[in-house]
Enzyme design. Structure first.
Site, PDB file in Angstrom:
ATOM      1  N   ASN A   1     -30.610 -14.754  -9.522  1.00 52.25           N
ATOM      2  CA  ASN A   1     -31.541 -16.325  -9.586  1.00 52.25           C
ATOM      3  C   ASN A   1     -32.053 -16.220  -8.261  1.00 52.25           C
ATOM      4  OD1 ASN A   1     -29.617 -15.995  -8.490  1.00 52.25           O
ATOM      5  ND2 ASN A   1     -28.194 -17.790  -8.872  1.00 52.25           N
TER       6      ASN A   1
ATOM      7  N   GLU B   1     -21.124 -15.638   7.093  1.00 47.36           N
ATOM      8  CA  GLU B   1     -22.181 -14.737   6.174  1.00 47.36           C
ATOM      9  C   GLU B   1     -23.355 -14.429   7.507  1.00 47.36           C
ATOM     10  OE1 GLU B   1     -21.696 -16.873   1.814  1.00 47.36           O
ATOM     11  OE2 GLU B   1     -23.304 -17.448   2.645  1.00 47.36           O
TER      12      GLU B   1
ATOM     13  N   HIS C   1     -29.780 -16.149  -2.823  1.00 48.01           N
ATOM     14  CA  HIS C   1     -28.483 -16.669  -2.513  1.00 48.01           C
ATOM     15  C   HIS C   1     -28.687 -17.658  -1.055  1.00 48.01           C
ATOM     16  CE1 HIS C   1     -24.095 -17.236  -0.967  1.00 48.01           C
ATOM     17  NE2 HIS C   1     -24.544 -16.637  -0.132  1.00 48.01           N
TER      18      HIS C   1
HETATM   19  P1  DAT Z   1     -24.434 -19.752  -6.333  1.00 49.84           P
HETATM   20  O1  DAT Z   1     -25.380 -18.508  -6.050  1.00 49.84           O
HETATM   21  O2  DAT Z   1     -25.292 -20.712  -6.735  1.00 49.84           O
HETATM   22  O3  DAT Z   1     -23.921 -20.344  -4.949  1.00 49.84           O
HETATM   23  P2  DAT Z   1     -22.125 -18.428  -7.234  1.00 49.84           P
HETATM   24  O4  DAT Z   1     -21.301 -18.534  -5.902  1.00 49.84           O
HETATM   25  O5  DAT Z   1     -20.943 -19.691  -8.237  1.00 49.84           O
HETATM   26  O6  DAT Z   1     -23.644 -19.361  -7.511  1.00 49.84           O
HETATM   27  O7  DAT Z   1     -22.268 -17.221  -8.100  1.00 49.84           O
HETATM   28  C1  DAT Z   1     -22.611 -16.446  -7.167  1.00 49.84           C
HETATM   29  C2  DAT Z   1     -24.105 -15.475  -8.065  1.00 49.84           C
HETATM   30  O8  DAT Z   1     -22.584 -14.881  -8.916  1.00 49.84           O
HETATM   31  C3  DAT Z   1     -24.993 -16.290  -8.735  1.00 49.84           C
HETATM   32  O9  DAT Z   1     -25.660 -16.317  -7.612  1.00 49.84           O
HETATM   33  C4  DAT Z   1     -25.021 -15.398 -10.090  1.00 49.84           C
HETATM   34  C5  DAT Z   1     -23.757 -14.941  -9.990  1.00 49.84           C
HETATM   35  N1  DAT Z   1     -23.313 -15.837 -11.257  1.00 49.84           N
HETATM   36  C6  DAT Z   1     -22.780 -17.086 -11.077  1.00 49.84           C
HETATM   37  N2  DAT Z   1     -22.112 -17.200 -12.564  1.00 49.84           N
HETATM   38  C7  DAT Z   1     -22.814 -16.586 -13.599  1.00 49.84           C
HETATM   39  C8  DAT Z   1     -22.762 -16.011 -14.809  1.00 49.84           C
HETATM   40  N3  DAT Z   1     -22.308 -17.493 -15.404  1.00 49.84           N
HETATM   41  N4  DAT Z   1     -22.711 -15.524 -15.383  1.00 49.84           N
HETATM   42  C9  DAT Z   1     -23.901 -13.961 -14.437  1.00 49.84           C
HETATM   43  N5  DAT Z   1     -23.972 -14.467 -13.162  1.00 49.84           N
HETATM   44  C10 DAT Z   1     -23.476 -15.191 -12.655  1.00 49.84           C
HETATM   45 MG    MG Z   2     -22.270 -19.318  -3.967  1.00 48.46          MG
END
Ligand code: DAT
Ligand code: MG
Length: 139
Positions: free
Chosen positions: A113, A127, A116
């Site tokens: 995606n 961080e 970060h």
């Molecule tokens: P963000 O990056 O929006 O803060 P997060 O902290 O919940 O999201 O998750 C960190 C990263 O982990 C995210 O950018 C992509 C990966 N990720 C999160 N949920 C996922 C899922 N259901 N399947 C695969 N990758 C995932």
């Molecule tokens: Mg996150």
């Protein structure tokens, strides 16, 4: 309040040569890039960085993706920078991301995606310190 947040342009985006386009979205949103470096994360760095997700089923894949190719680590500065950048990034799942956000425009999937961004001021500080010393940040 002027804040700093931490950003990563992820491998899926650097691979597709999107660093400049993503930086343009960041700057157009009023955030200043006050530190920036291209780096290839080690497995240890990626594991530490995402330690909070260690028990999640996607953790292994996440660490693999984050270390596959170089990333660009950045410090962004601006009014309410933490929340502002989360807004500019869009939802974690690009299918749910709002029009005009980085993830809506560039993300390939929930895992790949493109960016970060720190989720709190406290985490932003932690961080930033993992990648930059204070003298490398020029506001
Ligand atoms: P963000 O990056 O929006 O803060 P997060 O902290 O919940 O999201 O998750 C960190 C990263 O982990 C995210 O950018 C992509 C990966 N990720 C999160 N949920 C996922 C899922 N259901 N399947 C695969 N990758 C995932
Ligand atoms: Mg996150």
């Amino acid at each position: 309040m002027t804040e700093r947040t931490f950003s990563i342009i992820k491998p899926d985006a650097t691979r597709r040569n999107l660093t400049g386009k993503i930086n343009a979205v960041i700057e157009d949103a009023g955030l200043r890039i006050v530190a920036q470096r291209r780096v290839k994360l080690t497995t240890d760095q990626a594991k530490t960085f995402y330690a909070v997700h260690a028990e999640r089923p996607f953790y292994g894949e996440l660490v693999e993706q984050m270390t596959a190719e170089p990333v660009v680590v950045q410090v962004l500065e601006g009014e309410n920078a933490v929340a502002r950048y989360r807004e500019v990034m869009g939802a974690t799942n690009p299918e749910q991301a709002a029009e005009g956000t980085i993830r809506k425009q560039f993300a390939l999937s929930i895992g790949e995606n493109s960016v970060h961004g720190s989720d709190s001021l406290e985490n932003a500080k932690i961080e930033i310190e993992q990648f930059f010393t204070e003298d490398q940040i020029v506001g």
